[in-house]
Design a protein around this motif. Structure first.
Motif, PDB file in Angstrom:
ATOM      1  N   LEU A  57       0.581  -1.172   0.086  1.00  0.00           N
ATOM      2  CA  LEU A  57      -0.095   0.084  -0.067  1.00  0.00           C
ATOM      3  C   LEU A  57       0.703   1.120   0.009  1.00  0.00           C
ATOM      4  CD1 LEU A  57      -3.037  -0.910   2.466  1.00  0.00           C
ATOM      5  CD2 LEU A  57      -2.873  -0.982  -0.105  1.00  0.00           C
ATOM      6  N   ARG A  58       2.204   1.258   0.580  1.00  0.00           N
ATOM      7  CA  ARG A  58       2.981   2.338   0.557  1.00  0.00           C
ATOM      8  C   ARG A  58       3.824   2.279  -0.912  1.00  0.00           C
ATOM      9  NH1 ARG A  58       3.008   1.055   5.935  1.00  0.00           N
ATOM     10  NH2 ARG A  58       3.194   2.627   7.367  1.00  0.00           N
ATOM     11  N   GLY A  59       3.673   1.301  -1.605  1.00  0.00           N
ATOM     12  CA  GLY A  59       4.663   1.294  -2.848  1.00  0.00           C
ATOM     13  C   GLY A  59       5.999   0.663  -2.678  1.00  0.00           C
ATOM     14  N   LEU A  60       6.148   0.117  -1.416  1.00  0.00           N
ATOM     15  CA  LEU A  60       7.547  -0.558  -1.092  1.00  0.00           C
ATOM     16  C   LEU A  60       7.588  -1.987  -1.753  1.00  0.00           C
ATOM     17  CD1 LEU A  60       7.747   0.549   2.711  1.00  0.00           C
ATOM     18  CD2 LEU A  60       8.690   1.626   0.668  1.00  0.00           C
ATOM     19  N   GLY A  61       8.767  -2.285  -2.198  1.00  0.00           N
ATOM     20  CA  GLY A  61       8.892  -3.627  -2.625  1.00  0.00           C
ATOM     21  C   GLY A  61       9.365  -4.393  -1.645  1.00  0.00           C
ATOM     22  N   PRO A  62       9.651  -5.768  -1.654  1.00  0.00           N
ATOM     23  CA  PRO A  62       9.964  -6.596  -0.476  1.00  0.00           C
ATOM     24  C   PRO A  62      11.277  -6.291   0.093  1.00  0.00           C
ATOM     25  CG  PRO A  62       9.262  -7.968  -2.330  1.00  0.00           C
ATOM     26  CD  PRO A  62       9.293  -6.561  -2.849  1.00  0.00           C
ATOM     27  N   GLY A  63      12.345  -5.708  -0.780  1.00  0.00           N
ATOM     28  CA  GLY A  63      13.638  -5.298  -0.227  1.00  0.00           C
ATOM     29  C   GLY A  63      13.431  -4.086   0.651  1.00  0.00           C
ATOM     30  N   GLU A  64      12.389  -3.504   0.790  1.00  0.00           N
ATOM     31  CA  GLU A  64      12.108  -2.195   1.417  1.00  0.00           C
ATOM     32  C   GLU A  64      11.229  -2.309   2.632  1.00  0.00           C
ATOM     33  OE1 GLU A  64      12.218   0.986  -2.189  1.00  0.00           O
ATOM     34  OE2 GLU A  64      10.602  -0.527  -2.364  1.00  0.00           O
ATOM     35  N   MET A  65      10.798  -3.470   2.996  1.00  0.00           N
ATOM     36  CA  MET A  65       9.775  -3.833   3.927  1.00  0.00           C
ATOM     37  C   MET A  65      10.435  -3.828   5.497  1.00  0.00           C
ATOM     38  SD  MET A  65       7.524  -6.537   2.057  1.00  0.00           S
ATOM     39  CE  MET A  65       7.511  -7.624   3.630  1.00  0.00           C
ATOM     40  N   ASP A  66      11.742  -3.821   5.557  1.00  0.00           N
ATOM     41  CA  ASP A  66      12.329  -4.232   6.814  1.00  0.00           C
ATOM     42  C   ASP A  66      12.112  -3.020   7.780  1.00  0.00           C
ATOM     43  OD1 ASP A  66      13.402  -6.615   6.062  1.00  0.00           O
ATOM     44  OD2 ASP A  66      15.460  -5.941   6.120  1.00  0.00           O
ATOM     45  N   GLY A  67      11.956  -1.946   7.440  1.00  0.00           N
ATOM     46  CA  GLY A  67      11.861  -0.878   8.233  1.00  0.00           C
ATOM     47  C   GLY A  67      10.141  -0.651   8.799  1.00  0.00           C
ATOM     48  N   LEU A  68       9.408  -1.676   8.276  1.00  0.00           N
ATOM     49  CA  LEU A  68       8.059  -1.566   8.767  1.00  0.00           C
ATOM     50  C   LEU A  68       7.820  -2.304  10.030  1.00  0.00           C
ATOM     51  CD1 LEU A  68       6.038  -2.000   5.613  1.00  0.00           C
ATOM     52  CD2 LEU A  68       6.544   0.163   6.832  1.00  0.00           C
ATOM     53  N   GLY A  69       8.796  -3.254  10.439  1.00  0.00           N
ATOM     54  CA  GLY A  69       8.589  -3.940  11.760  1.00  0.00           C
ATOM     55  C   GLY A  69       7.397  -5.075  11.388  1.00  0.00           C
ATOM     56  N   HIS A  70       7.273  -5.699  12.577  1.00  0.00           N
ATOM     57  CA  HIS A  70       5.979  -6.563  12.493  1.00  0.00           C
ATOM     58  C   HIS A  70       5.261  -6.127  13.611  1.00  0.00           C
ATOM     59  CE1 HIS A  70       7.746  -9.776  10.598  1.00  0.00           C
ATOM     60  NE2 HIS A  70       9.037  -9.335  10.986  1.00  0.00           N
ATOM     61  N   SER A  71       3.786  -6.264  13.499  1.00  0.00           N
ATOM     62  CA  SER A  71       2.693  -6.070  14.244  1.00  0.00           C
ATOM     63  C   SER A  71       2.724  -6.992  15.560  1.00  0.00           C
ATOM     64  CB  SER A  71       1.471  -5.839  13.703  1.00  0.00           C
ATOM     65  OG  SER A  71       1.120  -7.027  13.108  1.00  0.00           O
ATOM     66  N   ASP A  72       2.251  -6.566  16.560  1.00  0.00           N
ATOM     67  CA  ASP A  72       1.893  -7.443  17.733  1.00  0.00           C
ATOM     68  C   ASP A  72       0.611  -8.259  17.399  1.00  0.00           C
ATOM     69  OD1 ASP A  72       3.974  -6.290  19.380  1.00  0.00           O
ATOM     70  OD2 ASP A  72       2.675  -4.623  20.047  1.00  0.00           O
ATOM     71  N   ASN A  73       0.618  -9.455  18.208  1.00  0.00           N
ATOM     72  CA  ASN A  73      -0.595 -10.271  18.057  1.00  0.00           C
ATOM     73  C   ASN A  73      -1.686  -9.487  18.506  1.00  0.00           C
ATOM     74  OD1 ASN A  73       1.565 -12.586  19.031  1.00  0.00           O
ATOM     75  ND2 ASN A  73       0.370 -13.121  17.255  1.00  0.00           N
ATOM     76  N   THR A  74      -2.959  -9.683  17.702  1.00  0.00           N
ATOM     77  CA  THR A  74      -4.130  -9.023  17.632  1.00  0.00           C
ATOM     78  C   THR A  74      -4.193  -7.500  17.211  1.00  0.00           C
ATOM     79  OG1 THR A  74      -4.297  -8.659  19.855  1.00  0.00           O
ATOM     80  CG2 THR A  74      -5.217 -10.887  19.362  1.00  0.00           C
ATOM     81  N   ALA A  75      -3.031  -7.066  16.896  1.00  0.00           N
ATOM     82  CA  ALA A  75      -2.795  -5.570  16.506  1.00  0.00           C
ATOM     83  C   ALA A  75      -3.924  -5.501  15.376  1.00  0.00           C
ATOM     84  CB  ALA A  75      -1.477  -5.131  15.852  1.00  0.00           C
ATOM     85  N   VAL A  76      -4.508  -4.176  15.372  1.00  0.00           N
ATOM     86  CA  VAL A  76      -5.447  -3.711  14.217  1.00  0.00           C
ATOM     87  C   VAL A  76      -5.023  -2.772  13.508  1.00  0.00           C
ATOM     88  CG1 VAL A  76      -8.014  -3.116  13.952  1.00  0.00           C
ATOM     89  CG2 VAL A  76      -7.191  -4.530  16.058  1.00  0.00           C
ATOM     90  N   THR A  77      -5.584  -2.961  12.297  1.00  0.00           N
ATOM     91  CA  THR A  77      -5.057  -1.954  11.034  1.00  0.00           C
ATOM     92  C   THR A  77      -6.310  -1.485  10.454  1.00  0.00           C
ATOM     93  OG1 THR A  77      -2.694  -2.749  10.542  1.00  0.00           O
ATOM     94  CG2 THR A  77      -3.837  -1.493   8.804  1.00  0.00           C
ATOM     95  N   CYS A  78      -6.644  -0.259  10.374  1.00  0.00           N
ATOM     96  CA  CYS A  78      -7.824   0.251   9.707  1.00  0.00           C
ATOM     97  C   CYS A  78      -7.601   0.922   8.331  1.00  0.00           C
ATOM     98  CB  CYS A  78      -8.643   0.935  10.581  1.00  0.00           C
ATOM     99  SG  CYS A  78     -10.322   1.635  10.075  1.00  0.00           S
ATOM    100  N   LEU A  79      -8.076   0.440   7.270  1.00  0.00           N
ATOM    101  CA  LEU A  79      -8.190   0.968   6.168  1.00  0.00           C
ATOM    102  C   LEU A  79      -9.494   1.484   5.534  1.00  0.00           C
ATOM    103  CD1 LEU A  79      -6.170  -2.156   4.413  1.00  0.00           C
ATOM    104  CD2 LEU A  79      -5.010   0.158   5.498  1.00  0.00           C
TER     105      LEU A  79
END
Length: 187
Positions: free
Chosen positions: A148-170
């Protein structure tokens, strides 16, 4: 416009040991069941029209926090699955979201990005003007957020991982998406 709540599954056995689950059906931990109860409280006053989950046990179990309390049916969709499982030799490439990562017979990060984005757009289009909850997995959600940010696989590291049951709203309108918030685990 469709509102989409993307939720990561509750803590499962492999999360305790930082193991990549992939498509393995691991069990929810005691802590995970507490997370599901908190998630149920978070969504108690939010109107939901439909609930979808990957077809794996940990997401279907987590989705109970919403579909049971809202009197809805659970729809499963393999498009919401985690990335195909990796082996030890590929772990370094996996951990760094390398475009070269792939398990024989499995998916690349780019394929997961395309799969998740396509699934979210397809499900949102099936529910115009409604609110839906989608239950998925950590790496899959991170792949979606990168896409959704237009980042490729090699550019994803900076996003980190969400916690369990974390919610994203779109908010989704046609092919356009807007992130309202992401990886919120305030519940």
């Amino acid at each position: 416009m469709t509102t989409v709540y993307m939720v990561r599954h509750a803590e499962a056995e492999g999360n305790l040991y930082r193991r990549v689950h992939g498509w393995y059906n691991s069990l929810i931990t005691d802590n995970g069941y507490r997370q599901i109860a908190a998630l149920r409280g978070r969504f108690a006053d939010i109107h939901i029209d439909a609930v979808y989950s990957s077809d794996l046990f940990r997401t279907m179990t987590t989705a109970k926090a919403v579909y049971l309390s809202h009197g809805l049916e659970l729809h499963t969709d393999p498009g919401l699955r985690e990335i195909s499982r990796c082996d030890a030799m590929n772990l370094i490439r996996f951990n760094h979201s390398s475009p070269d990562f792939r398990v024989e017979g499995g998916e690349t990060f780019a394929q997961v990005q395309a799969r998740l984005k396509g699934t979210v757009l397809r499900l949102a289009a099936a529910h115009p003007g409604q609110t839906i909850a989608l239950f998925s997995h950590g790496t899959a959600i991170r792949c979606l957020q990168a896409a959704l940010r237009g980042l490729g696989p090699g550019e994803m590291d900076g996003l980190g991982h969400s916690d369990n049951t974390a919610v994203t709203c779109l908010e989704v309108e046609g092919e356009r998406t807007r992130t309202v918030f992401e990886n919120d685990n305030a519940h």
